[in-house]
Design an enzyme around this catalytic site. Structure first.
Site, short mmCIF file in Angstrom:
data_model
loop_
_atom_site.label_atom_id
_atom_site.label_comp_id
_atom_site.label_asym_id
_atom_site.label_seq_id
_atom_site.Cartn_x
_atom_site.Cartn_y
_atom_site.Cartn_z
N LEU A 38 0.86 -1.19 0.00
CA LEU A 38 0.00 0.00 0.00
C LEU A 38 0.89 1.24 0.00
O LEU A 38 1.87 1.30 0.74
CB LEU A 38 -0.90 0.04 1.25
CG LEU A 38 -2.07 -0.95 1.31
CD1 LEU A 38 -2.80 -0.79 2.64
CD2 LEU A 38 -3.03 -0.74 0.15
N ASP A 39 0.55 2.22 -0.83
CA ASP A 39 1.29 3.49 -0.83
C ASP A 39 1.17 4.15 0.55
O ASP A 39 0.19 3.91 1.27
CB ASP A 39 0.73 4.43 -1.89
CG ASP A 39 1.01 3.94 -3.31
OD1 ASP A 39 1.98 3.19 -3.48
OD2 ASP A 39 0.26 4.32 -4.23
#
Length: 293
Positions: A38-39
């Site tokens: 996930l960013d």
């Protein structure tokens, strides 16, 4: 050594690697991995594998994912999300909901995406975001992804030359929701970007049952390990086959056994315990990963 799957609720401002680093300190366990990066700005479900469960994390990442987020139409950014610098502005004064919904529906099914420059995809041994930070742009290979659902979940809000609305998308692994948001804007004739995102489901884990790092830390201090899901959870997407105790012994020695199946990969169980991931070789199956030792 503890083993199992954790449904972690990742907070904004940390990378997936940061989350793993912090869990290693909380659990006093080095063998920890995550499934599905996930960013930093993205929140939500981050599947975590601990101990022996790290051996099955690859089978969890094949499952689809569900995201909820917000798209802003009216300007685009370098990173395709809210963290980047503005690249192009296309002021908007009106936008019809039916037009947006029709455009979103056109992305459902198999589509082709080009990974954004600000991503961890490697080209010639170097991550794309490293090129981007150096001001370079390189050719990126296209990838096929599947969009099961892409729908608007709120009215369209028009303000200061922009249009905002929330959305839900169900997609295959490898989908860039940022790029999907930009491509939707292109289809509508405007610059756009993804202004918020959270993952609500991944690998059979959902946001409503996820736990934050602080919650897990408190449970560990209280001697409560109920945050750990069994390793069997990590193989639930593989066909399950029951084997005999004699077969179980053969598996523990890494030997071939006969299994009545045509699947290329199966999870071998003795009762409710998974013993191994078995790989079809001709008419028999060989242990690919023995999990019971």
């Amino acid at each position: 050594m503890i083993s199992g799957i954790i449904n972690l609720k990742k907070e904004a401002g940390m990378t997936s690697h940061d989350a793993v680093f912090k869990l290693r300190k909380i659990l006093h366990e080095k063998k920890i991995g995550h499934g599905g990066t996930l960013d930093p700005d993205v929140t939500g479900v981050l599947p975590i594998a601990v101990g022996k469960a790290t051996r099955v994390i690859e089978y969890m990442t094949e499952a689809g994912k569900v995201y909820e987020g917000e798209i802003t139409i009216g300007f685009s950014t370098t990173t395709e999300d809210a963290s980047g610098e503005v690249v192009q502005t296309t002021p908007i004064t009106e936008l019809d909901g039916a037009t947006v919904d029709q455009a979103m529906a056109s992305f459902e099914g198999e589509i082709t995406q080009i990974p954004p420059m600000y991503s961890a995809v490697k080209i010639n041994g170097k991550k794309l975001y490293e090129y981007a930070r150096a001001g370079e742009e390189v050719e990126r290979p296209q990838r096929q992804v599947k969009i099961t659902e892409f729908v608007r979940t709120s009215p369209i809000e028009l303000e200061n030359g922009t249009a905002r609305f929330t959305f839900r998308v169900a997609c295959s692994k490898g989908t860039y929701v940022r790029t999907l948001s930009v491509d939707l804007g292109v289809k509508l004739g405007f610059a756009s970007h993804m202004s918020a995102l959270r993952r609500t489901a991944s690998a059979g884990l959902t946001l409503d049952s996820s736990l934050s790092l602080s919650q897990i830390s408190e449970m560990v201090e209280a001697g409560d390990q109920s945050f750990l899901l069994p390793i069997e959870f990590g193989v639930q997407d593989l066909p399950a086959v029951q084997v005999t105790e004699d077969d179980a012994k053969e598996i523990s020695f890494g030997r071939f056994i006969s299994i009545n199946s045509q699947e290329p990969l199966v999870a071998a169980f003795l009762g409710d315990k998974v013993l191994a991931i078995m790989e079809k070789r001709g008419q028999v199956y060989k242990p690919r990963k023995v999990l019971s030792q």
